[in-house]
Design a protein around this motif. Structure first.
Motif, mmCIF file in Angstrom:
data_model
loop_
_atom_site.group_PDB
_atom_site.id
_atom_site.type_symbol
_atom_site.label_atom_id
_atom_site.label_comp_id
_atom_site.label_asym_id
_atom_site.label_seq_id
_atom_site.Cartn_x
_atom_site.Cartn_y
_atom_site.Cartn_z
ATOM 1 N N CYS A 90 0.831 -1.209 0.000
ATOM 2 C CA CYS A 90 0.000 0.000 0.000
ATOM 3 C C CYS A 90 0.861 1.253 0.000
ATOM 4 C CB CYS A 90 -0.913 0.008 1.230
ATOM 5 S SG CYS A 90 -2.042 1.413 1.318
ATOM 6 N N LEU A 92 0.229 5.517 0.566
ATOM 7 C CA LEU A 92 -0.743 6.537 0.964
ATOM 8 C C LEU A 92 -0.603 7.719 0.018
ATOM 9 C CD1 LEU A 92 -2.941 7.456 2.943
ATOM 10 C CD2 LEU A 92 -1.125 8.478 4.343
ATOM 11 N N LEU A 110 -9.021 10.817 5.415
ATOM 12 C CA LEU A 110 -8.414 9.578 4.937
ATOM 13 C C LEU A 110 -9.513 8.712 4.324
ATOM 14 C CD1 LEU A 110 -6.257 7.351 4.682
ATOM 15 C CD2 LEU A 110 -6.809 6.693 7.048
ATOM 16 N N VAL A 112 -10.342 5.265 2.818
ATOM 17 C CA VAL A 112 -9.805 3.901 2.772
ATOM 18 C C VAL A 112 -10.500 3.159 1.638
ATOM 19 C CG1 VAL A 112 -9.331 1.796 4.059
ATOM 20 C CG2 VAL A 112 -9.454 4.002 5.262
ATOM 21 N N THR A 139 -5.851 5.417 0.412
ATOM 22 C CA THR A 139 -5.006 4.219 0.403
ATOM 23 C C THR A 139 -4.954 3.662 -1.016
ATOM 24 O OG1 THR A 139 -6.922 2.854 1.011
ATOM 25 C CG2 THR A 139 -5.497 3.622 2.800
ATOM 26 N N TRP A 141 -3.830 0.625 -2.831
ATOM 27 C CA TRP A 141 -3.401 -0.753 -2.619
ATOM 28 C C TRP A 141 -2.637 -1.289 -3.821
ATOM 29 C CZ3 TRP A 141 -3.734 -1.787 2.260
ATOM 30 C CH2 TRP A 141 -4.755 -1.232 3.034
ATOM 31 N N TYR A 159 -3.654 -5.632 7.165
ATOM 32 C CA TYR A 159 -4.529 -4.535 6.698
ATOM 33 C C TYR A 159 -4.869 -3.611 7.873
ATOM 34 C CZ TYR A 159 -8.315 -2.654 3.673
ATOM 35 O OH TYR A 159 -9.129 -1.861 2.892
ATOM 36 N N LEU A 163 -3.684 0.438 8.513
ATOM 37 C CA LEU A 163 -4.575 1.572 8.779
ATOM 38 C C LEU A 163 -4.209 2.270 10.085
ATOM 39 C CD1 LEU A 163 -8.089 0.272 7.642
ATOM 40 C CD2 LEU A 163 -6.333 1.482 6.343
ATOM 41 N N THR A 181 -12.104 9.864 8.765
ATOM 42 C CA THR A 181 -11.846 8.684 7.939
ATOM 43 C C THR A 181 -13.125 8.247 7.249
ATOM 44 O OG1 THR A 181 -12.249 7.171 9.803
ATOM 45 C CG2 THR A 181 -9.977 7.888 9.429
ATOM 46 N N GLY A 183 -14.455 4.759 5.086
ATOM 47 C CA GLY A 183 -14.210 3.423 4.568
ATOM 48 C C GLY A 183 -15.318 3.009 3.620
ATOM 49 N N ALA A 187 -13.642 -2.086 2.933
ATOM 50 C CA ALA A 187 -12.722 -1.354 3.799
ATOM 51 C C ALA A 187 -13.351 -0.940 5.117
ATOM 52 C CB ALA A 187 -12.200 -0.117 3.064
ATOM 53 N N LEU A 191 -11.338 -0.869 8.852
ATOM 54 C CA LEU A 191 -11.273 0.480 9.424
ATOM 55 C C LEU A 191 -11.869 0.511 10.821
ATOM 56 C CD1 LEU A 191 -10.701 3.497 9.312
ATOM 57 C CD2 LEU A 191 -12.872 3.814 8.100
#
Length: 433
Positions: A90, A92, A110, A112, A139, A141, A159, A163, A181, A183, A187, A191
């Motif tokens: 991953c 960022l 963020l 995800v 993120t 991946w 994973y 995070l 955040t 997700g 995800a 998360l």
């Protein structure tokens, strides 16, 4: 035979190479305005057929985000993508906005991305919607077939660790602005588990809020065809039919993966007639000279058909723990040997967002997080169901931009306001000064 599928796929891809080259040459010839056939119905039919054949037999690479500018407070701002944190599986990605004057004080977000077959660029519309209001990170991946075996394995524990590390990294930002955040889909599970683990450790770097969009927190609620398949097949079937070995010449050769091409066949089979109709419509658009409609089709399928391999350990653990044994809602999921207790979450606000017609994560599966996170104050919880959208529409498209994204922005603002007046998270409150 099943174990040879990856090798056979590679051989078929290579076998089609001469045909792709021939049709590509024919396509360019028929599109040449100096060619008399270019202006005929026959020429347009041949060109349309050639383009569809080439597109249906090519391998789609990782798309670009292509987000070069945004508008902040009425002014256009240039964007530069930069990788600010990385691990083998991953990176960022930060969408750095190049302000010509003082940068406005805006919270970090963020996003995800799900590790479920598609690249993070599937969330291009999600990212774009928040660039005017937040300092956005996502993120990105890695495709498992590109990661050498020497870089080790990647499973659900990894994973969650990734995070947690990312959230701590962003908390060190010199601006000291709140971190929110978001997700999407799969995800949502790692998360919420990462935040629960951080809360259990009384980690000061837990985020201000988490938005869970279309996530399978409790797949027992309103189960979809995807949920039922996991229950019906059992883990032995997934191990024997879905796991293959990356062949030469990929960098990850020898790694056990759930291949992207198998995932794509599963995606397509769920709505096979719709995809057939879409390609027939594109053929007609090309013949009729409707370039705008054809371009929209290209944009969608360039993204949809670009898939990545998942590590076998991550895929099998997710199927087993999340979809077969339902360990998250039952409070049985362990991370590095420690139970994940969602009741440990008390400082991070929670917003569950669902789509009325979601055929991947049924309505109620994400909402279940609100009850499982029993110690989050009621004032810091919200739930919203978007009418008329399916799984993709809950994080992309016009209804996401017009209906869902404004609610997420308002939620973030409201949670920060609660902190500033001291009614929640007093030990993590931030100053606007």
């Amino acid at each position: 035979m099943d174990r040879m599928s990856y090798q056979l796929y590679e051989m078929m891809h290579l076998a089609f190479a001469p045909a792709r080259a021939a049709t590509d040459a024919m396509l360019h010839a028929m599109k040449n305005p100096l060619n008399p056939l270019h202006h005929t119905s026959f020429g347009r039919n041949v060109a349309a057929s050639a383009e569809l054949f080439e597109r249906m037999t090519r391998r789609y690479g990782k798309p670009l985000f292509g987000l070069d500018t945004t508008v902040v407070d009425g002014a256009e701002v240039e964007i530069v993508e930069e990788v600010v944190w990385s691990r083998p599986f991953c990176g960022l990605l930060h969408f750095k906005r190049l302000f010509t004057g003082p940068a406005p004080r805006q919270s970090k977000l963020l996003i995800v991305a799900p590790m479920s077959g598609h690249y993070a660029t599937l969330l291009r519309g999600t990212v774009e919607a928040f660039l005017p209001s937040h300092d956005v990170y996502v993120t990105d991946w890695s495709d498992a077939r590109t990661v050498p075996l020497v870089d080790g394995s990647f499973d659900l524990d990894d994973y969650i660790d990734y995070l947690s590390e990312i959230m701590r990294f962003l908390a060190l930002d010199a601006t000291q602005t709140p971190l929110h955040t978001l997700g999407v889909c799969q995800a949502s599970v790692p998360l919420i588990c990462a935040i629960a683990a951080m809360e259990a450790d009384n980690d000061p770097d837990v985020p201000e809020s988490m938005v869970l969009i279309g996530g399978p927190i409790d797949p027992r609620v309103n189960p979809t065809a995807v949920n039922k398949l996991a229950q019906q097949r059992g883990m032995d079937w997934f191990r024997s039919h879905c796991i293959h070995t990356v062949p030469f010449p990929h960098a990850g050769m020898g790694r056990h993966v759930y291949p992207g091409f198998l995932q794509l066949s599963g995606f397509m089979s769920m709505n096979f007639e719709r995809h057939i109709s879409a390609h027939l419509e594109m053929f007609n658009h090309l013949v009729e000279g409707d370039g705008d409609s054809a371009e929209r089709h290209r944009d969608f399928y360039d993204e949809y058909l670009a898939v990545m391999d998942l590590t076998a350990e991550f895929y099998l653990q997710t199927v087993d723990r999340v979809f077969v044994r339902h360990q998250v809602p039952l409070g049985l999921l362990r991370h590095r040997g420690n139970l994940i207790d969602l009741k440990a979450i008390s400082r991070t606000a929670l917003f569950a967002v669902e789509g009325e017609k979601d055929d991947i994560s049924g309505v109620g599966q994400t909402e279940a997080a609100l009850d499982l996170c029993a110690n989050i104050p009621a004032a810091r919880k919200r739930h919203y169901v978007q009418k008329g959208v399916g799984h993709y529409g809950v994080f992309n498209g016009s209804r996401f931009r017009d209906e869902i994204a404004p609610r997420i922005r308002a939620f973030a603002t409201d949670m920060e306001s609660l902190d500033r007046v001291g009614t929640a998270r007093p030990h993590l409150a931030w100053s606007a000064e």
